[in-house]
Write a protein that holds these residues in place. Structure first.
Motif, PDB file in Angstrom:
ATOM      1  N   MET A 127      42.340 -18.031 -34.434  1.00 51.89           N
ATOM      2  CA  MET A 127      42.074 -18.323 -33.028  1.00 51.89           C
ATOM      3  C   MET A 127      42.584 -17.156 -32.189  1.00 51.89           C
ATOM      4  N   LEU A 128      41.738 -16.626 -31.314  1.00 45.98           N
ATOM      5  CA  LEU A 128      42.070 -15.456 -30.507  1.00 45.98           C
ATOM      6  C   LEU A 128      42.052 -15.808 -29.026  1.00 45.98           C
ATOM      7  N   HIS A 129      42.706 -14.974 -28.226  1.00 51.49           N
ATOM      8  CA  HIS A 129      42.663 -15.086 -26.763  1.00 51.49           C
ATOM      9  C   HIS A 129      43.180 -16.439 -26.254  1.00 51.49           C
ATOM     10  N   SER A 130      44.167 -17.009 -26.924  1.00 53.30           N
ATOM     11  CA  SER A 130      44.717 -18.298 -26.502  1.00 53.30           C
ATOM     12  C   SER A 130      45.778 -18.119 -25.424  1.00 53.30           C
ATOM     13  N   PRO A 131      45.922 -19.109 -24.525  1.00 53.10           N
ATOM     14  CA  PRO A 131      47.107 -19.128 -23.659  1.00 53.10           C
ATOM     15  C   PRO A 131      48.362 -19.285 -24.519  1.00 53.10           C
ATOM     16  N   HIS A 132      49.524 -19.107 -23.910  1.00 52.04           N
ATOM     17  CA  HIS A 132      50.778 -19.255 -24.666  1.00 52.04           C
ATOM     18  C   HIS A 132      50.816 -20.635 -25.316  1.00 52.04           C
ATOM     19  N   PRO A 133      51.287 -20.733 -26.573  1.00 51.40           N
ATOM     20  CA  PRO A 133      51.287 -22.040 -27.256  1.00 51.40           C
ATOM     21  C   PRO A 133      52.133 -23.101 -26.564  1.00 51.40           C
ATOM     22  N   ARG A 134      53.085 -22.697 -25.743  1.00 51.12           N
ATOM     23  CA  ARG A 134      53.898 -23.711 -25.047  1.00 51.12           C
ATOM     24  C   ARG A 134      53.068 -24.492 -24.025  1.00 51.12           C
ATOM     25  N   THR A 135      51.871 -23.980 -23.675  1.00 52.42           N
ATOM     26  CA  THR A 135      51.006 -24.697 -22.726  1.00 52.42           C
ATOM     27  C   THR A 135      50.237 -25.824 -23.400  1.00 52.42           C
ATOM     28  N   MET A 136      50.233 -25.883 -24.730  1.00 54.71           N
ATOM     29  CA  MET A 136      49.474 -26.920 -25.426  1.00 54.71           C
ATOM     30  C   MET A 136      50.133 -28.284 -25.265  1.00 54.71           C
ATOM     31  N   GLY A 137      49.320 -29.302 -25.000  1.00 53.62           N
ATOM     32  CA  GLY A 137      49.836 -30.658 -24.916  1.00 53.62           C
ATOM     33  C   GLY A 137      50.250 -31.164 -26.285  1.00 53.62           C
ATOM     34  N   LEU A 138      51.121 -32.174 -26.300  1.00 53.50           N
ATOM     35  CA  LEU A 138      51.617 -32.715 -27.565  1.00 53.50           C
ATOM     36  C   LEU A 138      50.472 -33.113 -28.488  1.00 53.50           C
ATOM     37  N   ASN A 139      49.436 -33.739 -27.938  1.00 56.13           N
ATOM     38  CA  ASN A 139      48.324 -34.233 -28.749  1.00 56.13           C
ATOM     39  C   ASN A 139      47.073 -33.363 -28.637  1.00 56.13           C
ATOM     40  N   GLN A 140      47.209 -32.166 -28.099  1.00 54.29           N
ATOM     41  CA  GLN A 140      46.060 -31.261 -28.021  1.00 54.29           C
ATOM     42  C   GLN A 140      45.651 -30.862 -29.428  1.00 54.29           C
ATOM     43  N   ASP A 141      44.335 -30.945 -29.719  1.00 63.14           N
ATOM     44  CA  ASP A 141      43.883 -30.692 -31.088  1.00 63.14           C
ATOM     45  C   ASP A 141      43.702 -29.211 -31.409  1.00 63.14           C
ATOM     46  N   PHE A 142      43.144 -28.450 -30.484  1.00 66.42           N
ATOM     47  CA  PHE A 142      42.899 -27.026 -30.708  1.00 66.42           C
ATOM     48  C   PHE A 142      43.368 -26.238 -29.492  1.00 66.42           C
ATOM     49  N   PRO A 143      43.835 -25.024 -29.695  1.00 67.58           N
ATOM     50  CA  PRO A 143      44.133 -24.194 -28.533  1.00 67.58           C
ATOM     51  C   PRO A 143      42.833 -23.745 -27.871  1.00 67.58           C
ATOM     52  N   ILE A 144      42.840 -23.626 -26.562  1.00 66.21           N
ATOM     53  CA  ILE A 144      41.721 -22.997 -25.873  1.00 66.21           C
ATOM     54  C   ILE A 144      41.655 -21.570 -26.399  1.00 66.21           C
ATOM     55  N   SER A 145      40.517 -21.185 -26.965  1.00 65.67           N
ATOM     56  CA  SER A 145      40.507 -19.918 -27.712  1.00 65.67           C
ATOM     57  C   SER A 145      39.097 -19.517 -28.109  1.00 65.67           C
ATOM     58  N   ILE A 146      39.001 -18.311 -28.619  1.00 66.67           N
ATOM     59  CA  ILE A 146      37.827 -17.828 -29.338  1.00 66.67           C
ATOM     60  C   ILE A 146      38.155 -17.965 -30.816  1.00 66.67           C
ATOM     61  N   GLU A 147      37.449 -18.841 -31.515  1.00 64.96           N
ATOM     62  CA  GLU A 147      37.743 -19.067 -32.931  1.00 64.96           C
ATOM     63  C   GLU A 147      36.850 -18.222 -33.822  1.00 64.96           C
ATOM     64  N   VAL A 148      37.492 -17.401 -34.649  1.00 63.71           N
ATOM     65  CA  VAL A 148      36.798 -16.703 -35.729  1.00 63.71           C
ATOM     66  C   VAL A 148      36.880 -17.633 -36.930  1.00 63.71           C
ATOM     67  N   GLN A 149      35.784 -18.309 -37.211  1.00 66.14           N
ATOM     68  CA  GLN A 149      35.794 -19.389 -38.200  1.00 66.14           C
ATOM     69  C   GLN A 149      35.620 -18.859 -39.623  1.00 66.14           C
ATOM     70  N   PHE A 150      36.537 -19.254 -40.521  1.00 62.37           N
ATOM     71  CA  PHE A 150      36.429 -18.937 -41.940  1.00 62.37           C
ATOM     72  C   PHE A 150      35.831 -20.145 -42.656  1.00 62.37           C
ATOM     73  N   LEU A 151      34.775 -19.935 -43.406  1.00 62.67           N
ATOM     74  CA  LEU A 151      34.171 -20.990 -44.202  1.00 62.67           C
ATOM     75  C   LEU A 151      33.982 -20.504 -45.630  1.00 62.67           C
ATOM     76  N   GLY A 152      34.276 -21.371 -46.585  1.00 63.28           N
ATOM     77  CA  GLY A 152      33.994 -21.078 -47.981  1.00 63.28           C
ATOM     78  C   GLY A 152      32.771 -21.833 -48.444  1.00 63.28           C
ATOM     79  N   GLY A 153      32.038 -21.261 -49.383  1.00 58.36           N
ATOM     80  CA  GLY A 153      30.886 -21.951 -49.949  1.00 58.36           C
ATOM     81  C   GLY A 153      31.313 -23.190 -50.713  1.00 58.36           C
ATOM     82  N   LEU A 154      30.398 -24.145 -50.833  1.00 55.64           N
ATOM     83  CA  LEU A 154      30.694 -25.406 -51.518  1.00 55.64           C
ATOM     84  C   LEU A 154      30.166 -25.434 -52.942  1.00 55.64           C
ATOM     85  N   SER A 155      29.746 -24.265 -53.443  1.00 53.76           N
ATOM     86  CA  SER A 155      29.246 -24.126 -54.828  1.00 53.76           C
ATOM     87  C   SER A 155      28.102 -25.090 -55.108  1.00 53.76           C
ATOM     88  N   ASP A 156      27.273 -25.311 -54.086  1.00 52.72           N
ATOM     89  CA  ASP A 156      26.121 -26.194 -54.239  1.00 52.72           C
ATOM     90  C   ASP A 156      24.792 -25.458 -54.098  1.00 52.72           C
TER      91      ASP A 156
END
Length: 302
Positions: A127-156
């Protein structure tokens, strides 16, 4: 300045830099050309990194999710009874704006018990370009960000690209307009099994961002900005929609599938661009005059 003009201005810098993206300093004989990479992961411990896991306070490494073993930074769930949407992010201590980031990763093992679904199998990211992590709420799921997503193949036998883009709380410009969907697939091939993958990202502030897999450019977009959705329990003050994002914090993701990292390195492209300074670097593309260091008697360029 209109959108088209901003894209032309930003992309000029990107084109010049891409020509030397993989030079790696092999022919760097002078101090101005020698690349000074920052080792974000030291191979020994989590020094410099802070976890934030959904439902837990900043700094609480619930169930030893993030750990270092055998010289690798590992994400594990062997102490979880249930994943329970405990999305985690491991933040590096310093923010960056203009840089090259290299992450070498591989997926291993099985998904955590009661993971969020098939979409999260062999799924992680940086995750890139996020605000400081202390700004995240207790139950916030993801940081506000640009996500460079890593995915692996499922061998299917089905294609499943990696180094995709996802946009929790953000928008980007792709092919001249705001991309309307949450995720955008790259042109990468599929990586099945537990093979190591070299992911590189060229980030030019609020301008161009380029994704590279094993030396091959697979995706490019521009003008990262606050907007969009796909993020919950955030503070609205941290999401001024429409405002460009010049930089921020980097984190590695815990999204229910075990993953390992053997290298996390960064080349800062923002720094001294004054040739009369002792720490001038030819590869810098963003000038930071206050960072310049001068020998006794030397004067800054005018």
């Amino acid at each position: 300045m209109n959108l088209h003009s901003r894209l032309i201005t930003r992309s000029h810098c990107c084109v010049l830099l891409l020509g030397s993206l993989f030079a790696g300093g092999a022919a760097a004989d002078t101090s101005a050309e020698k690349e000074e990479w920052i080792t974000l992961f030291n191979g020994r411990d989590l020094n410099g990194w802070t976890p934030k896991i959904t439902g837990h306070a900043l700094g609480d490494n619930f169930a030893n999710t993030f750990r270092v073993e055998d010289g690798l930074l590992k994400v594990r769930y062997d102490q979880y009874e249930s994943f329970g949407k405990k999305f985690g992010h491991l933040f590096y201590k310093d923010p960056f704006s203009y840089y090259r980031l290299v992450v070498e990763y591989r997926f291993v093992g099985e998904q955590a018990p009661h993971g969020p679904g098939v979409w999260a199998l062999r799924n992680s990211g940086a995750m890139l370009h996020s605000p400081h992590p202390r700004t995240m709420g207790l139950n916030q799921d993801f940081p506000i960000s640009i996500e460079v997503q890593f995915l692996g193949g499922l061998s299917d036998g089905k294609a499943r690209s990696t180094m995709n883009l996802c946009t929790p709380g953000t928008d980007v410009v792709y092919e001249g307009s705001i991309y309307p969907e949450h995720c955008l697939n790259s042109a990468s091939k599929t990586f099945d099994g537990d093979q190591w993958v070299r992911a590189e990202v060229l980030v030019l502030g609020s301008g161009q961002i380029t994704h590279v897999v094993n030396g091959e450019e697979v995706l490019e977009y521009a003008l990262p900005q606050f907007g969009g959705g796909a993020v919950a329990d955030f503070d609205p003050a941290d999401k001024p929609d429409g405002k460009l994002i010049e930089g921020g914090y980097i984190s590695l993701q815990s999204e229910s599938h075990p993953i390992e990292f053997r290298k996390v390195e960064l080349l800062n492209l923002a720094g001294c661009m004054d040739r009369s300074a002792s720490n001038y670097k030819r590869y810098h593309v963003k000038s930071v005059p206050e960072s310049c260091v001068y020998a006794k008697g030397a004067k800054p360029e005018k």
